[in-house]
Write a protein that holds these residues in place. Structure first.
Motif, mmCIF file in Angstrom:
data_model
loop_
_atom_site.group_PDB
_atom_site.id
_atom_site.type_symbol
_atom_site.label_atom_id
_atom_site.label_comp_id
_atom_site.label_asym_id
_atom_site.label_seq_id
_atom_site.Cartn_x
_atom_site.Cartn_y
_atom_site.Cartn_z
ATOM 1 N N ALA A 1 -8.747 18.263 -6.302
ATOM 2 C CA ALA A 1 -10.018 17.873 -5.678
ATOM 3 C C ALA A 1 -10.915 17.158 -6.680
ATOM 4 C CB ALA A 1 -10.720 19.108 -5.121
ATOM 5 N N SER A 2 -10.940 17.638 -7.928
ATOM 6 C CA SER A 2 -11.784 17.039 -8.953
ATOM 7 C C SER A 2 -11.328 15.612 -9.269
ATOM 8 C CB SER A 2 -11.750 17.895 -10.221
ATOM 9 O OG SER A 2 -12.476 17.276 -11.260
ATOM 10 N N ARG A 3 -10.016 15.434 -9.446
ATOM 11 C CA ARG A 3 -9.501 14.097 -9.782
ATOM 12 C C ARG A 3 -9.677 13.126 -8.627
ATOM 13 N NH1 ARG A 3 -3.916 14.110 -13.243
ATOM 14 N NH2 ARG A 3 -4.241 15.975 -14.520
ATOM 15 N N VAL A 4 -9.433 13.600 -7.400
ATOM 16 C CA VAL A 4 -9.603 12.734 -6.232
ATOM 17 C C VAL A 4 -11.062 12.327 -6.076
ATOM 18 C CG1 VAL A 4 -9.535 12.672 -3.700
ATOM 19 C CG2 VAL A 4 -7.568 13.552 -4.981
ATOM 20 N N MET B 1 -4.360 10.318 -1.803
ATOM 21 C CA MET B 1 -4.684 10.123 -3.205
ATOM 22 C C MET B 1 -4.203 11.291 -4.064
ATOM 23 S SD MET B 1 -8.469 8.378 -2.827
ATOM 24 C CE MET B 1 -8.845 8.468 -4.569
ATOM 25 N N GLY B 2 -4.217 12.482 -3.522
ATOM 26 C CA GLY B 2 -3.837 13.652 -4.305
ATOM 27 C C GLY B 2 -2.405 14.100 -4.145
ATOM 28 N N GLY C 1 -6.360 4.293 -6.020
ATOM 29 C CA GLY C 1 -6.843 5.645 -6.283
ATOM 30 C C GLY C 1 -5.704 6.619 -6.506
ATOM 31 N N ARG C 2 -4.647 6.453 -5.734
ATOM 32 C CA ARG C 2 -3.468 7.316 -5.888
ATOM 33 C C ARG C 2 -2.868 7.170 -7.287
ATOM 34 N NH1 ARG C 2 0.661 6.185 -1.326
ATOM 35 N NH2 ARG C 2 0.732 4.231 -2.483
ATOM 36 N N ALA C 3 -2.971 5.945 -7.838
ATOM 37 C CA ALA C 3 -2.490 5.717 -9.206
ATOM 38 C C ALA C 3 -3.466 6.275 -10.236
ATOM 39 C CB ALA C 3 -2.270 4.221 -9.434
ATOM 40 N N TYR D 1 0.815 -1.226 0.000
ATOM 41 C CA TYR D 1 0.000 0.000 0.000
ATOM 42 C C TYR D 1 0.844 1.270 0.000
ATOM 43 C CZ TYR D 1 -2.979 -3.592 2.186
ATOM 44 O OH TYR D 1 -3.610 -4.755 2.521
ATOM 45 N N ALA D 2 1.850 1.365 0.909
ATOM 46 C CA ALA D 2 2.738 2.534 0.992
ATOM 47 C C ALA D 2 1.961 3.838 1.144
ATOM 48 C CB ALA D 2 3.642 2.602 -0.247
ATOM 49 N N LEU D 3 1.000 3.849 2.083
ATOM 50 C CA LEU D 3 0.227 5.065 2.354
ATOM 51 C C LEU D 3 0.895 5.882 3.456
ATOM 52 C CD1 LEU D 3 -3.388 3.582 2.366
ATOM 53 C CD2 LEU D 3 -2.128 4.562 0.438
ATOM 54 N N TYR D 4 0.702 7.194 3.405
ATOM 55 C CA TYR D 4 1.236 8.070 4.452
ATOM 56 C C TYR D 4 0.244 8.084 5.618
ATOM 57 C CZ TYR D 4 4.332 9.694 0.746
ATOM 58 O OH TYR D 4 5.252 9.765 -0.271
ATOM 59 N N PRO D 5 0.653 7.598 6.803
ATOM 60 C CA PRO D 5 -0.294 7.454 7.917
ATOM 61 C C PRO D 5 -0.810 8.773 8.464
ATOM 62 C CG PRO D 5 1.946 6.977 8.648
ATOM 63 C CD PRO D 5 1.998 7.096 7.150
ATOM 64 N N HIS D 6 -0.053 9.853 8.282
ATOM 65 C CA HIS D 6 -0.455 11.148 8.843
ATOM 66 C C HIS D 6 -1.339 11.945 7.884
ATOM 67 C CE1 HIS D 6 3.043 11.966 6.341
ATOM 68 N NE2 HIS D 6 2.693 13.248 6.300
ATOM 69 N N MET D 7 -1.599 11.412 6.699
ATOM 70 C CA MET D 7 -2.437 12.106 5.723
ATOM 71 C C MET D 7 -3.811 11.457 5.634
ATOM 72 S SD MET D 7 0.034 12.783 2.443
ATOM 73 C CE MET D 7 1.567 13.698 2.562
ATOM 74 N N THR D 8 -4.819 12.258 5.339
ATOM 75 C CA THR D 8 -6.149 11.710 5.101
ATOM 76 C C THR D 8 -6.144 10.933 3.786
ATOM 77 O OG1 THR D 8 -6.924 13.620 3.844
ATOM 78 C CG2 THR D 8 -7.210 13.687 6.253
ATOM 79 N N ILE D 9 -7.227 10.217 3.540
ATOM 80 C CA ILE D 9 -7.335 9.458 2.297
ATOM 81 C C ILE D 9 -7.278 10.392 1.098
ATOM 82 C CG2 ILE D 9 -8.794 7.901 0.964
ATOM 83 C CD1 ILE D 9 -7.420 6.867 3.696
ATOM 84 N N ALA D 10 -7.970 11.514 1.170
ATOM 85 C CA ALA D 10 -7.944 12.492 0.081
ATOM 86 C C ALA D 10 -6.529 13.022 -0.137
ATOM 87 C CB ALA D 10 -8.900 13.636 0.372
ATOM 88 N N GLU D 11 -5.817 13.302 0.949
ATOM 89 C CA GLU D 11 -4.443 13.816 0.825
ATOM 90 C C GLU D 11 -3.509 12.764 0.253
ATOM 91 O OE1 GLU D 11 -4.556 17.041 4.528
ATOM 92 O OE2 GLU D 11 -3.955 14.954 4.890
#
Length: 355
Positions: free
Chosen positions: A111-114, A96-97, A145-147, A84-94
């Protein structure tokens, strides 16, 4: 979208060559799966495509452009990893964007793409949450989603479902196929799980020891495997193999102690040729008149809708997947019918399929 061409690509670490001249074509918009056992080179090939590994030889093109020496960030690809390699301190929107933010896109575009990606992935209600508040499947969707928000020419997936439990893997396979059908981005997907390959791919590339053993549509590989390796790797449960020799009339083969195994037509091998006879467990059935081959039962696995039976025929292992409930016990002798139309014949030495 874009096509991907991998031509005679090699990878060596010193004197040790791990990728030995691989050539693969991925058509525009296709979903191609690289499959094979651990250490076969499939992930290394994907990393070379991504630019995370240098190429020792050969050429890789994306959309007709040679990218051998192009930096990863300039290849217009997006990669989804196993962890996954997600940033734990960021929200899902952050999360992904984030790549769009680094690319200095406007807040409105981000915001539109996310929002669009979240809608496709069923994440619209989770954009203000953090990764630790999501399940494994939801986190994997965030990674996808990030991709997706990058709108790349090519998606690269490196065993993205291997950390999920069995039930969730089945669900995510269906979701990935649905997403691909909607966005139609060219996809190269790596897995060691042949079920994932069979159910998701437009085309499968079977690898072993740094080479390509066979390329084709899933059912083509299932119906006409090029050799015993592909035959054993594609299909679950695995194909049965019995050592035998071609009979004088070439309409069957016979084991060492005279067990006759029928063929669909005349063997493409001379009488007396040592062969490997292949038959899948699902192509065996109970013989009601005891005219089939005799199998000594060594294990019985009832699953409810069917029964998986293992045993031996003329001292060689054989498995049968029977679509019925059985009262068979270990030590019983079952008589089984083989379906000649579904038999396979391979050279005993090379393992290659006879035409």
């Amino acid at each position: 979208m874009a096509s991907v061409e991998i031509q005679n690509v090699r990878k060596a670490y010193g004197a040790h060559e791990t990728i030995k001249g691989v050539s693969v074509e991925v058509p525009d918009g296709a979903f191609v799966v690289l499959v094979g056992p651990s250490g076969c080179g499939k992930s290394t090939l994907l990393r070379m495509l991504a630019g995370l590994e240098e190429i020792s030889g050969g050429t890789i093109r994306i959309d007709g452009r040679v990218i051998n020496d192009v930096e990863p960030k300039n290849r217009d690809i997006a990669m989804v990893f196993q962890n996954y390699a997600l940033y734990p301190h960021m929200t899902i929107a952050e999360n992904m964007g984030f790549s769009l933010k680094l690319a200095k896109k406007s807040k409105q575009e981000i915001a539109s793409r996310v929002t669009d990606a979240a809608r496709i992935l069923g994440l619209s209600d989770y954009l203000t949450r953090y990764p630790k508040q999501l399940s494994g499947g939801q986190r994997q969707r965030v990674a996808m989603g990030r991709a997706i928000v990058r709108n790349p020419k090519v998606f690269l997936f490196d065993e993205p479902l291997s950390n999920l439990d069995a039930k969730l893997r089945v669900q995510m396979r269906a979701e990935l196929k649905d997403i691909h059908a909607r966005i139609k981005t060219t996809t190269v997907y790596v897995t060691h799980d042949q079920i994932e390959a069979m159910t998701m791919a437009d085309r499968i590339v079977v690898m072993r020891d740094g080479i390509v053993e066979q390329v084709g549509a899933p059912l083509d590989l299932y119906d006409k495997p090029a050799n015993t390796f592909v035959a054993s790797f594609i299909g679950s449960p695995s194909m049965n193999f019995l050592s035998a020799k071609v009979t004088d009339d070439r309409t069957s083969v016979v084991t060492e102690n005279g067990v006759r195994l029928p063929l669909a037509g005349a063997a493409a091998a001379a009488p007396g040729t040592a062969v490997t006879y292949g038959i899948r467990p699902e192509h065996l059935a109970i013989s009601t008149d005891s005219d089939g081959i005799a199998m000594m039962v060594s294990n019985v696995e009832p699953t409810g809708s069917e029964t998986f039976i293992q045993g031996t025929v003329d001292g060689q292992k054989l498995s049968a997947q029977l679509h019925e409930r059985m009262s068979t016990r270990v030590g019983d002798v079952l008589h089984l019918k083989l379906q000649p139309a579904n038999s396979h014949l391979f050279d005993a030495g090379s393992g290659m399929r006879f035409a």
